[in-house]
Design an enzyme around this catalytic site. Structure first.
Site, PDB file in Angstrom:
ATOM      1  CB  ALA A 158      -0.937   0.003   1.215  1.00 34.71           C
TER       2      ALA A 158
ATOM      3  N   PRO B  94       3.286   4.307  -0.934  1.00 36.16           N
ATOM      4  CG  PRO B  94       3.931   6.306  -1.998  1.00 36.16           C
ATOM      5  CD  PRO B  94       3.728   4.825  -2.246  1.00 36.16           C
TER       6      PRO B  94
ATOM      7  CB  CYS C 135       4.167   0.996 -12.859  1.00 33.61           C
ATOM      8  SG  CYS C 135       5.477   0.684 -11.668  1.00 33.61           S
TER       9      CYS C 135
END
Length: 453
Positions: free
Chosen positions: A266, A268, A386
């Site tokens: 989770a 930052p 990503c």
């Protein structure tokens, strides 16, 4: 200021090599170490570091033709950094076609004052050749794949990987698209104030925005008078700087008020705070991350954004997710190769190898499997990275579905981005060259029954 900027840049690039740090982490370490607080010098240094690192393969190949039989990495870290920065500033930044003699002399003088004249004596004789040697003959002697690698500033193996995955034309477009950082996006935080009120405040701060359709609360920054990190509205939690691909991942999960959400990996806090916003601070979010340091940042972001329903848990989700119960929604954004964010973090591409893709996909498989018991029947597991590699994305999802037939892929709304590869068209992919954001992958899996069928 120039001396301070070059001192920061040389030291930052040295830390990046020694500790395999990214640009921002190394810069923070360096400025703290040197005690330099001049914002102008820090900004200039950061720009030098990022743009030099972006072109590291080309710059090193060019340097090595001049210093032969030596190689760049045979010098001290300080000299390596200086030579790369020198070539960037005197050649690359001038499009290789000018002869900035005075600037080159000034930079050499800076090198002596920062590294010491005795250290610099080792490379002084090469500086003139680095200033005058033409680039074209060096590139012309390479094969086609290496030529693309040098022209697009990517590792040769990664160019081959992209050609195999996307085909020549699309690979070329993706590699070129990964050179320019995407626009900056922000998410308006309606937990603090109504959307229109926040937009008016940002207009008053000379921050010009454009709505990103069809995403909620997501805007592209068109213009700004001052850096966003100095904005009073940022400090008071009125917005979060968050790429639109990351915003889409949370919206794809489709949280509702009174849901129970498990946010895995989770820190930052971008996802957690958006979940709380979409849930209107009603329900329950448990956020887990293995890094106590990153969860400290998460805590600050939670407070700034007034996300009142989130609880932190420091734990390694590769081992297990150590809390009891099931969630309506589980979202997993695991560690990945970051191959979708090379434009923002160029150092990542030089740390990457084919082996690291395989290793990362194993970790991702462990993490997604550990999420299974935490999803209630009828609930969903949203998986996002990503990265653009197939092993970390469709490969993980395919393997997961084989092992867990009580889960099925479910369509993602809004329909944004491009369909997934390998026939997994319910998944969504985002690309820098097509969607002007980070490269990203999202899959949404619904649990159809309690046990594997």
């Amino acid at each position: 200021m120039l001396r301070e900027a070059w001192t920061i840049a040389i030291e930052t690039m040295s830390w990046m090599e020694i500790r395999r740090l990214n640009e921002r982490s190394a810069l923070l370490r360096t400025t703290k170490q040197l005690g330099i607080k001049d914002a102008g010098a820090i900004r200039l240094a950061y720009g030098l570091v990022v743009e030099t690192t972006r072109r590291k393969n080309l710059i090193d190949k060019f340097i090595n033709t001049v210093i032969t039989p030596k190689k760049t990495d045979e010098y001290t870290q300080g000299l390596q950094a200086f030579l790369r920065l020198y070539v960037y500033q005197t050649r690359v930044a001038k499009n290789w076609d000018k002869l900035p003699l005075k600037e080159a002399q000034s930079i050499a003088s800076l090198g002596r004052s920062i590294l010491g004249w005795q250290t610099m004596r080792e490379v002084e004789s090469h500086l003139g050749f680095l200033l005058t040697r033409p680039l074209a003959p060096i590139i012309e002697t390479t094969n086609k794949t290496e030529q693309i690698a040098l022209e697009t500033y990517h590792p040769t193996w990664f160019v081959e990987y992209c050609i195999n995955l996307f085909g020549n034309q699309e690979a070329d477009a993706f590699l070129k698209g990964s050179l320019t950082p995407p626009p900056t996006y922000i998410r308006i935080n309606t937990l603090v104030a109504p959307e229109e009120e926040i937009l008016q405040k940002l207009t008053a701060e000379n921050i010009k925005l454009e709505k990103v359709q069809p995403l909620r609360y997501t805007y592209k920054v068109i213009a700004q008078k001052t850096p966003l990190n100095t904005s009073p509205s940022l400090k008071s939690g009125l917005f979060y700087v968050q790429d639109k691909a990351s915003c889409f991942a949370v919206q794809a999960a489709n949280p509702a008020p009174d849901n129970t959400v498990f946010d895995v990996c989770a820190a930052p806090g971008a996802k957690t705070t958006f979940f709380a916003q979409l849930m209107q601070n009603h329900g329950n979010i448990i956020s887990v991350d293995f890094s106590a340091k990153r969860m400290h940042t998460w805590q600050k972001e939670i407070e700034r954004m007034e996300a009142k329903i989130a609880e932190p848990l420091v734990a390694d989700a590769r081992m297990s997710i150590p809390f009891v119960g099931e969630a309506d929604l589980v979202i997993l954004d695991p560690p990945c190769t970051s191959s979708g964010v090379f434009a923002k973090q160029p150092s990542a591409k030089w740390r990457l190898s084919p082996k690291s893709i395989a290793n990362m996909s194993k970790i991702q498989q462990q993490l997604i499997n550990n999420c299974v018991p935490k999803v209630k029947t009828g609930g969903t597991l949203t998986y996002s990275t990503c990265s653009i590699t197939i092993e970390e994305n469709e490969g993980v999802v395919e393997q997961f579905l084989k092992e867990h037939p009580n889960f099925k892929l479910t369509p993602i709304t809004p329909e944004f981005g491009s369909p997934g590869l390998a026939g997994l068209t319910e998944c969504r992919r985002l690309y820098p060259h097509i969607h002007q954001c980070n490269g990203f992958f999202i899959a949404k899996l619904q649990k159809t029954s309690q046990h594997n069928q």
